[in-house]
Write an enzyme that holds these catalytic residues in place. Structure first.
Site, PDB file in Angstrom:
ATOM      1  N   CYS A 403       0.798  -1.209   0.000  1.00  0.00           N
ATOM      2  CA  CYS A 403       0.000   0.000   0.000  1.00  0.00           C
ATOM      3  C   CYS A 403       0.843   1.277   0.000  1.00  0.00           C
ATOM      4  CB  CYS A 403      -0.951  -0.027   1.181  1.00  0.00           C
ATOM      5  SG  CYS A 403      -0.134  -0.251   2.760  1.00  0.00           S
ATOM      6  N   HIS A 447      -2.446   0.637   6.783  1.00  0.00           N
ATOM      7  CA  HIS A 447      -2.722   0.904   5.389  1.00  0.00           C
ATOM      8  C   HIS A 447      -2.378   2.359   5.082  1.00  0.00           C
ATOM      9  CE1 HIS A 447      -4.382  -0.096   1.596  1.00  0.00           C
ATOM     10  NE2 HIS A 447      -5.373   0.788   1.652  1.00  0.00           N
ATOM     11  N   ASP A 463      -8.128   4.958  -3.101  1.00  0.00           N
ATOM     12  CA  ASP A 463      -7.203   3.930  -2.606  1.00  0.00           C
ATOM     13  C   ASP A 463      -6.575   3.209  -3.787  1.00  0.00           C
ATOM     14  OD1 ASP A 463      -5.774   1.977  -1.386  1.00  0.00           O
ATOM     15  OD2 ASP A 463      -7.374   1.389  -0.001  1.00  0.00           O
TER      16      ASP A 463
END
Lengths: 651, 326
Positions: A403, A447, A463
């Protein structure tokens, strides 16, 4: 003294260990050590040995070289470099079996430690294969390996390793995992997934799976769906080319960003494990700060005192909102800031998008997400290292990361295209404990994602990781369209790579990500609580079962002799049950005749017949016909003599 | 009594009790007839020192893998550990199913090593990495599938007469040296040690008046039919050096025709005035001389007279009689 074969295998073992460590050793060190192994091998064939003074000198050189390269002897990378060097030095002094055994032990440990740097599937397979020369070395130290020694030295360890697979898997599944490390060594280069004030994706070599809890959340109402469980912790607006960071004191700006909820607000209570930091986490996006904390300009929670003990706080959040509909010029400048002289290719790409899509910011966002989705990007917890131009390297070269890589690269691209963007750090997902009705968020749920400022919509959450790995967050990604790429990105090859990537993903999921939580989940399915006591019990029990199976297999011996001999042994057992044991030194003829005299008439006649047939088959022909032997054995099977009456013992 | 001495006494007591309880575990097993089949009830197994070190190493690897939460390393550790445990079965199977079929003994005078050859047979699969120990004497052994393996032990001898075969320990750490499986063997075997040959008296063996003692011919042929093993007391000039180069031991020429007519009388009573052991040594030397000269000889002992006769069998009979003299 070590014989030539054993020494050759020892050299091979050491070379295998060196090869597995080569990826993180300095190239010159790998080269020198490989040369030393080769020279030592040649020298031993000629019967020489290395003088003690030279070995001491090499030790000093090794120490100096490691300290000169790494600046220290402690830590994972310098420690591994030093240890591999020591192993090669051990090979230099190996003369006797004792030395070889010590070297093999050390080599096994180093094989294990090579996986601390990279635990991908190929590395693990290589390390498992490298066990073979190690065990073959031990086998070569045994006396009398037999005439086919050259083959057996390999086949015996290979067979034992293959037979070890079931027990190894069982141990892997059932060995209780530590929820907290015994010693804090992992901290040096590897990133803890725990969220901090800064984020440097380029420096991470590996993301450790840390399954200790970060916080627990109890909701007043229903738990929001997985795709909406973004816990905002830190907003990073500064980028220096390598590292994203908060704007320091600037984050406590004069005014908190304006927010208009577009869905009913949620209330929940967070129980945060101690972090020794000031950050608090709240569901995206908090309306207000709990007591003792303040709301920063970018709507994160900052506590005045560091969280040194478990902390409970209640927050209201708006799951859907319009944040900062009007961007101040200062904020716009801050969120378009990029360091000069970094990542020219990424800038050029962003500029091309800008000319292609004109003023349509949303289209540029979609273009970036499409690129992540379609152009061969993969999600891995052990990505290759990045160079100075970390974003360029990631986007155009390695294309593998987790991420932090995606959030960093995406935000960079957006800023380069003129769209205000920032990186948000926090947690995503969590495990919904239905029994206790709370959400358990672990460190492994850490994250990073992005926010882009779009006209009318304000700060909008994007995202990019979801584009690559939608199952990480069930967030829809743009429809795919085939883009043009390099030759290795043609469709069929990309399909192949994607398919192979599934193996890596399965490996990541099934093995790398098999943490205490998953272990517990697996056992809960079997109606077990999954605490360490029941795990240990289960491990002991099932290991016992496996060992019993192994023992049964080990005890099996093929009966001696040919079919006829085995048939005779059976006949003898029958007679023994009747009280007619064979004396030592008694031949088959004498024995059967003696036995027939003690049996009753019908049995005796049958036995005499069998005896005559046996003598004919055994001594009458070199290779009696199979059929007649079978007939005879059949006769033995049917022969059921009555027990002998011990009449003479009474009289 | 010091603490160390008490500890030693305690260990000795435990060992004594173990010997009573577990006769197969220790060397106190009763003598048994051949063949001896090795099976699970008489095979014992313990980790070696290296095995314990290996286990410690595995523990360190396990702790490291768990501490770093590294599942690949954990898997590797589990694999190595399971293979190590499997090697226990390997050590057991190296012995299980093996059978000691026969024991052949050579001949040797007291003071020289006596060669004992043990023949083992295997059924169905090969056995490797075996060691047979008798005291400090070791011999390595591998038996092929359905084959026969022989191991030679050179046992030290001290005095003439019957010598008990020391308890044999058959052991193996195949395949990795982590576990040692062993079994004690007490096979029924008679080892006769011949008398030491020694030139005691300058009295030459009296040639029979009937024949003249012929000098050995300068026969340099390498015909091995005319050769036999060197025995203590053989004159060096009779050694066939060329032929000996092809064998492990020295070969001595036996020239049959050289002394066809000689008949020697080797008499115990001729050596009066010397103590019994030295008389025996001297007679043994004379018997060797006579055998080397291919002569006919008779051996006169207080109780019996052997011969006159010649040849290997007679030589063995004489040596046996000498060895068993009280």
């Amino acid at each position: 003294m070590l014989d030539r074969r054993a020494f050759g295998l020892l050299c091979l073992s050491v070379a295998a260990v060196l090869a597995l460590h080569a990826s993180h050793l300095p190239i010159w060190l790998t080269g020198v050590l490989a040369l030393l192994i080769a020279l030592r091998w040649l020298q031993q064939r000629r019967g020489g040995h290395v003088p003690t003074l030279l070995r001491l000198g090499l030790l000093v050189v090794l120490l100096t070289a490691v300290i000169a390269t790494y600046g220290t002897l402690f830590g994972r990378a310098p420690g591994a470099a030093f240890a591999v060097g020591l192993l090669v030095l051990k090979l230099l002094e190996s003369q006797r079996p004792r030395d070889a055994r010590a070297a093999v032990l050390f080599a096994a440990f180093l094989l294990m430690s090579s996986l601390l740097f990279n635990q991908s599937l190929p590395m693990t397979l290589l390390a498992a294969t490298a066990l073979l020369p190690l065990l073959a070395t031990l086998t070569a130290l045994q006396p009398a390996p037999g005439a086919d020694a050259r083959r057996v030295l390999w086949s015996a360890p290979a067979l034992l390793l293959a037979a070890a697979l079931p027990a190894a898997l069982l141990g892997f599944v059932l060995v209780p995992r530590l929820s907290t490390p015994l010693w804090g060594a992992p901290a040096d280069t590897a990133a803890r997934t725990g969220v901090g004030d800064t984020m440097t994706p380029g420096e991470y070599t590996q993301l450790l799976v840390d399954d200790s809890p970060a916080f627990r959340v109890g909701f007043d109402g229903p738990v929001p769906p997985r795709a909406e469980r973004y816990f905002r912790g830190v907003v990073m607006e500064h980028f220096d080319g390598r590292t994203w960071s908060t704007s320091g004191s600037g984050q406590l700006g004069p005014a908190v960003e304006l927010m208009r909820p577009t869905a009913p607000a949620l209330h929940y209570v967070v129980t945060l494990e101690p972090t020794r930091r000031h950050l608090l986490f709240a569901l995206d996006t908090p309306l207000d700060a709990p007591a003792g904390a303040t709301l920063t300009r970018a709507r994160t929670l900052l506590r005045a005192k560091a969280v040194d003990a478990r902390l409970r706080y209640g927050v209201w959040s708006a799951p859907e909102r319009i944040l900062e509909p009007v961007l101040t010029p200062a904020a716009r400048r801050l969120n378009l800031q990029l360091p000069a002289g970094f990542d020219p290719r990424a800038r050029a790409l962003a500029a091309r998008w800008r000319t292609r899509f004109g003023r349509d910011d949303a289209a540029i966002v979609q273009a970036a997400l499409r690129m992540f989705h379609d152009d061969g990007f993969s999600y891995t917890l052990a990505p290759p290292p990045l160079g100075r131009n970390s974003v360029d390297d990631f986007l155009f070269d390695t294309r593998a990361g987790f991420c932090e890589h995606y959030a960093s690269a995406f935000t960079f691209l957006m800023r380069a295209a003129g769209i205000p963007a920032r990186v948000i750090g926090g947690y995503q997902g969590g495990f919904h404990n239905r029994l206790g009705h709370y959400l358990l968020v672990r460190q492994s749920d850490a994250h990073a994602w992005s926010e882009v400022w779009l006209p009318n919509a304000g700060w909008t959450r994007v995202d990019p990781t979801a584009a690559v790995r939608p199952d990480r967050i069930s967030l829809g990604a743009g429809a795919a369209d085939a883009g043009s790429g390099a030759w290795y990105q043609v469709d069929w090859l990309r399909g192949l790579r994607n398919r192979i990537d599934i193996v890596n993903r399965l490996w990541d999921q099934a093995v790398i990500g098999f943490n205490a939580l998953r272990q517990r989940g697996l056992l809960t399915r079997f109606g077990d609580g999954g605490d360490w006591r029941s795990l240990a019990g289960l491990l002991a029990g099932s290991t016992g079962v496996l060992m019993a199976i192994g023992l049964a297999l080990a005890l099996y011996e093929r009966p001696r002799g040919d079919a006829l001999t085995r048939g005779f042994a059976r006949l003898q057992r029958r007679l023994e049950h009747c009280g007619l044991p064979r004396y030592a030194g008694e031949g088959p003829r004498d024995y059967l005749l003696r036995a027939s005299r003690r049996l009753d008439a019908a049995d005796a006649a049958q036995l005499l017949e069998l005896a005559a047939a046996y003598l004919r088959l055994r001594y009458g022909a070199l290779h009696p016909a199979d059929e007649t032997v079978h007939n005879w054995i059949h006769g033995v099977t049917k022969f059921r003599p009555h027990p002998v009456v011990q009449s003479d013992a009474i009289s | 009594m010091s603490a160390a001495a008490r500890l030693r006494a305690g260990v000795a007591a435990v060992a004594r009790r173990a010997e009573i309880r577990l006769p197969a575990l220790t060397r106190q097993r009763r003598v048994e007839p051949l063949p001896i089949l090795l099976h699970r009830r008489r095979i014992y197994i313990v980790p070696t020192g290296f095995g314990l070190l290996f286990a410690t190493m595995l523990l360190v690897m396990l702790l490291g893998a768990l501490n770093y939460n590294n599942n690949a390393a954990l898997l590797l550790t589990c694999l190595l550990g399971a293979a190590a445990v499997n090697s226990m079965y390997g050590a057991f199977r190296a012995l299980n199913g093996l059978r000691l079929d026969a024991i052949a003994t050579g001949s040797a005078p007291a003071g020289r090593p006596l060669r004992v050859t043990l023949s083992f047979s295997a059924a169905g699969r090969p056995h490797r990495g075996l060691i047979v120990s008798a005291g400090d004497i070791d011999g390595a052994l591998a038996v092929d599938r359905d084959g026969i393996g022989r191991v030679n032990l050179a046992l030290p001898t001290v005095r003439r007469g019957w010598m008990p075969l020391p308890p044999l320990k058959l052991h193996s750490s195949w395949p990795f040296g982590l576990f040692r499986a062993w079994s004690w063997l007490r096979p029924q075997a008679a080892l006769l040690v011949y008398a030491r040959a020694e030139i005691v008296a300058a009295i030459p063996p009296a040639p029979d008046p009937a024949g003249a003692r012929a000098a050995p011919a300068g026969d340099d042929s390498d015909d091995s039919a005319g050769l036999r093993e060197y025995l203590a007391g053989d004159p060096p000039r009779r050694i066939a050096w060329k032929a000996s180069a092809h064998h492990d031991d020295l070969r001595v020429r036996q020239s049959e025709r050289a002394s066809d007519d000689a008949e020697w009388r080797l008499d115990w009573h001729a050596l009066h005035g010397i103590d019994a052991e030295r008389r025996i040594a001297c007679l043994a030397h004379w018997v060797n001389e006579a055998q080397a000269a291919r002569a006919r000889w008779s051996l006169v002992l207080p109780e019996v007279t052997l011969g006159p006769d010649r040849g290997e069998t007679h030589w063995h009979a004489c040596q046996r009689a000498l060895a068993l003299l009280p």
